[in-house]
Design an enzyme around this catalytic site. Structure first.
Site, PDB file in Angstrom:
ATOM      1  CG  ASP A   8      -0.332   0.140   2.533  1.00  0.00           C
ATOM      2  OD1 ASP A   8       0.915   0.222   2.600  1.00  0.00           O
ATOM      3  OD2 ASP A   8      -1.064   0.208   3.536  1.00  0.00           O
ATOM      4  CG  HIS A   9      -0.647   4.719   1.667  1.00  0.00           C
ATOM      5  ND1 HIS A   9      -1.729   3.847   1.734  1.00  0.00           N
ATOM      6  CD2 HIS A   9      -0.550   5.300   2.885  1.00  0.00           C
ATOM      7  CE1 HIS A   9      -2.260   3.932   2.939  1.00  0.00           C
ATOM      8  NE2 HIS A   9      -1.572   4.799   3.649  1.00  0.00           N
ATOM      9  CB  CYS A  65       0.855  -2.656   4.678  1.00  0.00           C
ATOM     10  SG  CYS A  65       0.715  -3.826   6.051  1.00  0.00           S
ATOM     11  N   GLY A  66       2.260  -0.660   6.254  1.00  0.00           N
ATOM     12  CA  GLY A  66       2.925   0.108   7.303  1.00  0.00           C
ATOM     13  C   GLY A  66       3.521  -0.776   8.380  1.00  0.00           C
ATOM     14  CB  THR A  67       2.084  -2.691  11.075  1.00  0.00           C
ATOM     15  OG1 THR A  67       0.868  -3.163  10.460  1.00  0.00           O
ATOM     16  CG2 THR A  67       1.830  -1.350  11.734  1.00  0.00           C
ATOM     17  N   GLY A  68       2.811  -4.352   8.337  1.00  0.00           N
ATOM     18  CA  GLY A  68       2.833  -5.730   7.844  1.00  0.00           C
ATOM     19  C   GLY A  68       1.629  -6.522   8.335  1.00  0.00           C
ATOM     20  N   GLY A  70      -1.800  -5.893   8.352  1.00  0.00           N
ATOM     21  CA  GLY A  70      -2.939  -5.996   7.441  1.00  0.00           C
ATOM     22  C   GLY A  70      -2.651  -6.936   6.282  1.00  0.00           C
ATOM     23  CG  MET A  71       0.176  -5.886   3.173  1.00  0.00           C
ATOM     24  SD  MET A  71      -0.888  -5.998   1.707  1.00  0.00           S
ATOM     25  CE  MET A  71      -0.284  -4.582   0.778  1.00  0.00           C
ATOM     26  CG  HIS A  98      11.663 -24.970  11.254  1.00  0.00           C
ATOM     27  ND1 HIS A  98      11.753 -25.028  12.625  1.00  0.00           N
ATOM     28  CD2 HIS A  98      12.805 -25.527  10.779  1.00  0.00           C
ATOM     29  CE1 HIS A  98      12.895 -25.606  12.978  1.00  0.00           C
ATOM     30  NE2 HIS A  98      13.568 -25.903  11.867  1.00  0.00           N
ATOM     31  NE  ARG A 132      11.413 -31.346  13.719  1.00  0.00           N
ATOM     32  CZ  ARG A 132      12.632 -31.005  13.323  1.00  0.00           C
ATOM     33  NH1 ARG A 132      13.255 -31.717  12.381  1.00  0.00           N
ATOM     34  NH2 ARG A 132      13.246 -29.950  13.844  1.00  0.00           N
ATOM     35  CG  HIS A 133       9.974 -28.553   9.715  1.00  0.00           C
ATOM     36  ND1 HIS A 133       9.582 -28.123  10.963  1.00  0.00           N
ATOM     37  CD2 HIS A 133      11.297 -28.849   9.802  1.00  0.00           C
ATOM     38  CE1 HIS A 133      10.632 -28.128  11.773  1.00  0.00           C
ATOM     39  NE2 HIS A 133      11.681 -28.575  11.097  1.00  0.00           N
TER      40      HIS A 133
END
Ligand code: RB5
Length: 147
Positions: A8-9, A65-68, A70-71, A98, A132-133
């Site tokens: 985003d912006h 995005c700003g914080t990550g 929302g995305m 993992h 296992r992962h």
């Protein structure tokens, strides 16, 4: 590798730097926007990148995005998507080793550009450990049948 990018912006400036790095490293970049710092809604771009990765149009995705937050919420709604919100190198590496993360999510207002670009390199270079992962990530996809 084909890498889908979106922001985003609030993530636009970092997305442009990530794009330049990807091109410099020889990757094919699919840029799903946005294309300026004008205010936009992050789900629009998160959906586009998640769909590109889920459909195998792109091998990996990078969302900013700003914080990550929302995305990552948007991308993880799509079956087959394992979007990892990371803000340092250790988690980024573990997200590949993992969790076989196929989308890296970052907060453009949280971390500096130099760290973000190092994280992108680690995200693209680190293989999935499997074993296992493999079983555990299959359980994520099948959770609906288990509840
Ligand atoms: C935009 O102001 C901001 O809310 C967005 O970039 C993101 O941080 C949302 O999770």
């Amino acid at each position: 590798m084909k890498v889908a990018v979106g922001s985003d912006h609030a993530g636009f400036a970092l997305k442009e730097k990530v794009k330049a790095l990807l091109q410099e490293l020889g990757h094919e970049v699919l840029d799903f926007g946005c294309h300026s710092t004008e205010s936009v809604d992050y789900p629009v771009y998160g959906v586009k990148v998640a769909k590109a990765v889920a459909s195998s149009e792109a091998t990996r995705g990078i969302l900013i995005c700003g914080t990550g937050l929302g995305m990552s919420m948007v991308a993880n709604r799509f079956p087959g998507i394992r979007a990892a919100l990371c803000h340092e190198l250790f988690t980024t590496k573990m997200a590949r080793l993992h969790n076989d993360a196929n989308i890296l999510v970052m907060g453009g207002r949280v971390i500096g550009d130099a760290l973000a670009l190092e994280m992108v390199k680690v995200f693209l270079e680190t293989p999935f450990e499997g074993g296992r992962h493999e079983r555990r990530i299959r359980q994520i996809d099948n959770f609906k049948e288990e509840v």
